[in-house]
Design an enzyme around this catalytic site. Structure first.
Site, short mmCIF file in Angstrom:
data_model
loop_
_atom_site.label_atom_id
_atom_site.label_comp_id
_atom_site.label_asym_id
_atom_site.label_seq_id
_atom_site.Cartn_x
_atom_site.Cartn_y
_atom_site.Cartn_z
CB SER A 182 -0.92 0.44 0.86
OG SER A 182 -0.48 -0.15 2.33
CG HIS A 210 -3.71 -1.06 -1.11
ND1 HIS A 210 -4.54 -0.43 -0.92
CD2 HIS A 210 -3.92 -1.79 0.22
CE1 HIS A 210 -4.39 0.01 -0.22
NE2 HIS A 210 -4.14 -1.17 0.83
CE LYS A 241 -7.60 -1.46 1.78
NZ LYS A 241 -7.25 -0.05 2.65
C1 LIG Z 1 -2.99 -4.08 3.29
C2 LIG Z 1 -3.61 -3.95 3.54
N1 LIG Z 1 -4.71 -4.72 4.54
C3 LIG Z 1 -5.73 -4.54 5.66
C4 LIG Z 1 -6.25 -3.71 5.66
C5 LIG Z 1 -7.33 -3.67 6.57
O1 LIG Z 1 -8.37 -3.39 5.41
P1 LIG Z 1 -9.99 -2.22 6.34
O2 LIG Z 1 -9.18 -0.86 6.33
O3 LIG Z 1 -10.67 -2.83 6.19
O4 LIG Z 1 -9.80 -2.32 7.84
C6 LIG Z 1 -5.03 -2.26 4.71
C7 LIG Z 1 -6.34 -1.39 5.33
O5 LIG Z 1 -5.55 0.24 4.84
C8 LIG Z 1 -4.33 -2.60 3.78
O6 LIG Z 1 -3.90 -1.44 3.21
#
Ligand SMILES: Cc1ncc(COP(=O)(O)O)c(C=O)c1O
Length: 405
Positions: A182, A210, A241
């Protein structure tokens, strides 16, 4: 010594606010898929994860509205007790199909999915291996588990191989990687990671947060893109997302999912996803299937901005995704340039330590299928106006909107 001493000693955020470069908790007054009104002024949003631009899609809004009326505003309980709706079950069937796995389980957030899955599966004598740049929710899952956590270099298969070889061959093992990282915009080297894990008898979990809607013929993510569905044991996704809602999912074997339903504490001890959010994800899956042109448009916008920024002399690292990091250097200049873009009507994110190394602070730009050509031009023009402050050569270059179509 009081536990609150550290609170009084924490001045960084207030210092940044006093200098006019505090970028967090910015209240949005109103929004479209691509613009947000902040302090009475509309800004182009290139700081969201709205990759397919679905947050304001009429089919999704209608589905969410109908569920709100039919089931009410909240789930008022855990999935285990009174919180499971037929909508949750329908979504689990749809997501298992998307990920080509026998079963799936829906959590209230993606964060809770990673924390719950990893901490429930990694027992006392087990080992979990994480990419150094894996998301915090994966790290926290490892920390909450009773097993041992190992970190390998980013996308570094030799480092992973060495670490897997260092534990007892008969120990339980799980390798966890983001599919798309990310903060870097890089894609996991899944073919080699999976082969290395298999060589050592380790299971594999890929976080497609992502990558959903971005990679793969059906938008399932990087595992689909690389054709590895039958070799990856667990696929995790978020709805926050591309799927324009909130919530998370884990997909895998019937047995693993049945175990998690009864052992993942973040599932059992937290209220279920609310009805409107679940219905919104179901409709978003329909739209993702029915409007594949959105993915093409996302990639067109991504290519234009990546190439435009490169031609202005910006360092966009090795991005190959709609996440475009613009590397600036130290934190304060990064904050100053974030503010210049913000005042110029462009909403980005400054990324500073501990998310990145102190000399590698960056502005994170992320593209959406809904950005128009005119918005893309305005974003590139705003970057052109700050380019000379990063790269003096850029002062003599034409604005990209004048040089690209
Ligand atoms: C790679 C990754 N995994 C998990 C999450 C967590 O997701 P959520 O926003 O649904 O809690 C995010 C969110 O920022 C993320 O970027």
């Amino acid at each position: 010594m009081s536990i609150f001493d550290k609170c009084g000693g924490f001045t960084m955020a207030r210092d940044a606010a006093a200098a006019g470069i505090y970028p967090y908790f910015v209240p949005i007054e109103e929004s479209t898929a691509t613009e947000s009104r902040i302090g009475g002024e509309w800004k182009i949003m290139v700081g969201s994860n709205n990759y397919l631009g679905l947050t304001h899609h009429p089919r999704i809004l209608e589905a969410a509205r109908n569920a709100l009326v039919k089931f009410g505003s909240g789930s008022t309980g855990s999935r285990l007790l009174n919180g499971t709706l037929v909508l949750h079950e329908e979504l689990e069937v749809r997501l298992a199909q998307l990920f080509r796995k026998p079963a799936s389980l829906v959590y209230t957030t993606g964060y809770q999915a990673n924390v719950g899955v990893i901490s429930a599966l990694i027992g006392r004598d087990d080992h979990v291996f994480l990419d150094r740049l894996d998301h915090a929710s994966i790290v926290d899952g490892g920390r909450l588990s009773f097993g041992e956590m190992h970190r390998y270099g980013h996308n570094d298969v030799r480092s992973l191989d060495r670490q897997l070889a260092s534990v007892a061959p008969e120990a339980g093992k799980l390798v966890v990687t983001d599919g798309v990282f990310s903060m870097e915009g890089s894609v996991a080297n899944l073919p080699d990671i999976v082969a290395t894990a298999r060589k050592h008898g380790s299971a594999v979990l890929v976080d497609e947060a992502h990558a959903i809607g971005v990679f793969g013929a059906n938008g399932a993510g990087t595992v689909e893109h690389f054709g590895l569905s039958d070799q990856v044991d667990l696929l995790m996704g978020t709805f926050s997302k591309s799927l324009a809602s909130v919530g998370g999912v884990i997909a895998g074997s019937e047995e693993a999912i049945h175990w998690l339903r009864h052992h993942a504490r973040s599932l059992i001890f937290s209220a279920a996803m609310p009805p409107a959010s679940v219905a919104g994800v179901l409709a978003a899956l329909d739209v993702m299937r029915d409007e594949p042109e959105r993915r093409e448009r996302l990639w067109t916008n991504t290519r234009r901005v990546t190439e435009g920024l490169r031609s202005l002399g910006f360092d966009v690292a090795g991005t190959t995704t709609p996440i475009i990091p613009v590397v600036i250097g130290e934190a304060i200049p990064t904050g100053i340039l974030w503010r210049a873009l913000f005042d110029d009507g462009v909403f980005t994110h400054p990324i500073v330590p501990p998310a990145v190394a102190p000399s590698s602070c960056r502005l994170r730009v992320s593209m959406s299928a809904e950005h128009s050509d005119e918005q893309v031009d305005r974003v590139l023009d705003a970057f052109a106006r700050i380019a000379h402050r990063v790269n003096p050569r850029a002062a003599h270059q034409p604005h990209p909107s004048l040089s690209s179509g």
